[in-house]
Design an enzyme around this catalytic site. Structure first.
Site, PDB file in Angstrom:
ATOM      1  N   SER A 175     -40.314  43.581 -37.352  1.00  0.00           N
ATOM      2  CA  SER A 175     -38.947  44.014 -37.078  1.00  0.00           C
ATOM      3  C   SER A 175     -38.842  44.799 -35.767  1.00  0.00           C
ATOM      4  O   SER A 175     -39.088  44.237 -34.710  1.00  0.00           O
ATOM      5  CB  SER A 175     -38.469  44.829 -38.282  1.00  0.00           C
ATOM      6  OG  SER A 175     -37.127  45.152 -38.152  1.00  0.00           O
ATOM      7  N   HIS A 380     -36.436  40.087 -45.181  1.00  0.00           N
ATOM      8  CA  HIS A 380     -36.961  40.889 -44.080  1.00  0.00           C
ATOM      9  C   HIS A 380     -38.161  41.752 -44.474  1.00  0.00           C
ATOM     10  O   HIS A 380     -39.126  41.872 -43.728  1.00  0.00           O
ATOM     11  CB  HIS A 380     -35.826  41.779 -43.566  1.00  0.00           C
ATOM     12  CG  HIS A 380     -36.087  42.414 -42.245  1.00  0.00           C
ATOM     13  ND1 HIS A 380     -36.089  41.702 -41.067  1.00  0.00           N
ATOM     14  CD2 HIS A 380     -36.370  43.694 -41.896  1.00  0.00           C
ATOM     15  CE1 HIS A 380     -36.345  42.519 -40.060  1.00  0.00           C
ATOM     16  NE2 HIS A 380     -36.525  43.729 -40.533  1.00  0.00           N
TER      17      HIS A 380
END
Ligand SMILES: *[C@@H]1O[C@H](CO)[C@@H](O)[C@H](O)[C@H]1NC(C)=O
Length: 404
Positions: A175, A380
């Site tokens: 990320s 995610h």
């Protein structure tokens, strides 16, 4: 209505009238409450802390290292892997699923020398040569992921390479750990040569199509939010606190009726029900996560959602003119990211939309691998904590490292 409130008050006061006995903390996973160093020690892996790594702008960072694994043992000149966490995460997120599942342990067992970074402002890196994170908060927290990429990553990479006397390393980012990498390579292109291959898990550069409803809502107000945050003096976001850790312990443990709410909060960040979150581990995760971030890190992402560009922080017209000499902030120079990059992304990722990743992939000068996780609900945060993260993602990461 009143009756309901009354009933609630009575029942809660009854709950608290009883001594807060052991019961509340029963059936907790033994890793709850341990920090990153203690977690590694508990599994008898060697661990080192390396502190006071100074950035060009005076922040003092701390890294943790697992120099070798139980299945590999010590040796000279092991190849180095540098792991860089995402926003509000920290080094702990690479170890909190234990030696069977967590990337840092797995890599150490495969024979790598594993170093984990901690960005400025997170639990282990809340230090500066002259600024205090509480006393001087307006100045200390004046950074976004731009500074993490421009100053923190170079400082940590230089430190690791000089300490291990190696020429280059493998970089794995999650990320924001990918966003900041792109910033580093475009702003300080000399670092491209120090990277054997970069593995991007849930990569984020463009954010125009991201699906997180909460962020999208906030992005609609990004100017107002910045003004408000400054006005009320909020410079830091979601620091690691005992309080959140306790919420994790009491409300999110196995058997707690609120456990699904806890899971829901995690899904709200990363993407809804992935089927890959092991609920039992939520209190372990919540011990060290969130680990803190500057409000500006979120605002910078909010700007990306609105602008559709991958560019520097937007300070507003006047400040932009002073800082950048242009009305809008300049875009990052993607052409300069010449390091080999491998992208791992997922369909149910609410922050890294596949369209945005594909768009970025087309512009990357040296993309060597692009892998869409073959499980539609993968989200995610599954890149860190998924039940099947090894067969779905990590095995391909290991192959890549062997290849380069
Ligand atoms: C979830 O975590 C617990 C505790 O570590 C473990 O015993 C269990 O096997 C895990 N469940 C799955 C499906 O992996």
């Amino acid at each position: 209505m009143l009756a309901v409130i009354l009933l609630l008050i009575i029942s809660t006061s009854c709950a608290f009238a009883q001594p807060i006995d052991q019961d509340l903390f029963d059936d907790l996973h033994p890793d709850v409450g341990l920090n990153v160093v203690e977690l590694i020690q508990r599994y008898k892996y060697p661990v080192e802390s390396h502190g006071n790594i100074k950035t060009e702008d005076g922040y003092l960072l701390e890294m943790q290292r697992i120099p070798y694994g139980l299945k590999s043992g010590p040796a000279e000149n092991k190849p180095v892997v540098f792991l860089m966490h995402g926003i509000i995460c920290s080094a702990a997120d690479w170890v909190n699923m234990g030696p069977e599942k967590s990337l840092a342990f797995l890599l150490a067992d495969l024979g790598y020398d594993v170093w984990m970074g901690n960005a400025r402002g997170t639990t282990w890196s809340r230090k500066h040569i002259s600024l205090d994170p509480v006393e001087d908060k307006a100045d200390f927290w004046e950074f976004s992921w731009n500074e993490i990429g421009e100053y923190d990553l170079p400082a940590m990479i230089d430190y690791v390479l000089s300490y291990t006397r190696q020429e280059n390393l493998y970089y794995i980012g999650h990320s924001q750990g990918t966003t900041s990498f792109y910033v580093m390579c475009s702003e300080k292109p000399a670092y491209n040569n120090k990277i054997r291959v970069m593995v991007a898990l849930a990569p984020i550069a463009y954010m125009e199509n991201m699906e997180n409803p909460l962020l999208r809502f906030l992005a609609a107000f990004d100017d107002t939010l910045e003004f408000l945050a400054k006005l009320i003096g909020i410079h830091e976001f979601l620091p690691n606190t005992e309080f959140l850790g306790s919420i994790g312990k009491v409300f999110c443990k196995d058997g707690a009726i609120f456990q699904e709410v806890c899971a829901g909060v995690i899904f709200l960040i990363g993407g809804f029900d992935s089927e890959q979150l092991n609920r039992t581990m939520i209190p372990v995760i919540m011990t060290n996560t969130p680990a803190g971030a500057a409000t500006r890190q979120f605002l910078h992402y909010a700007q990306e959602i609105n602008s559709g560009e991958f560019r520097k922080y937007d300070f507003g017209l006047i400040q932009n003119l002073i800082k950048y000499g242009s009305v809008s902030p300049p875009s990052y120079n993607i052409d300069k990211i010449t390091a080999k990059v491998a992208l791992f992304y997922a369909k149910n990722d609410w922050l890294a939309a596949t369209v945005d990743v594909d768009k970025f992939a087309k512009q990357l000068p040296n993309m060597v691998y692009q892998y869409l996780i073959p499980f539609d609900k993968f989200n995610h945060l599954d890149f860190l904590w998924a039940i099947d993260v090894i067969p779905l993602a990590y095995n391909y990461v290991f192959d890549l490292l062997r290849q380069y």
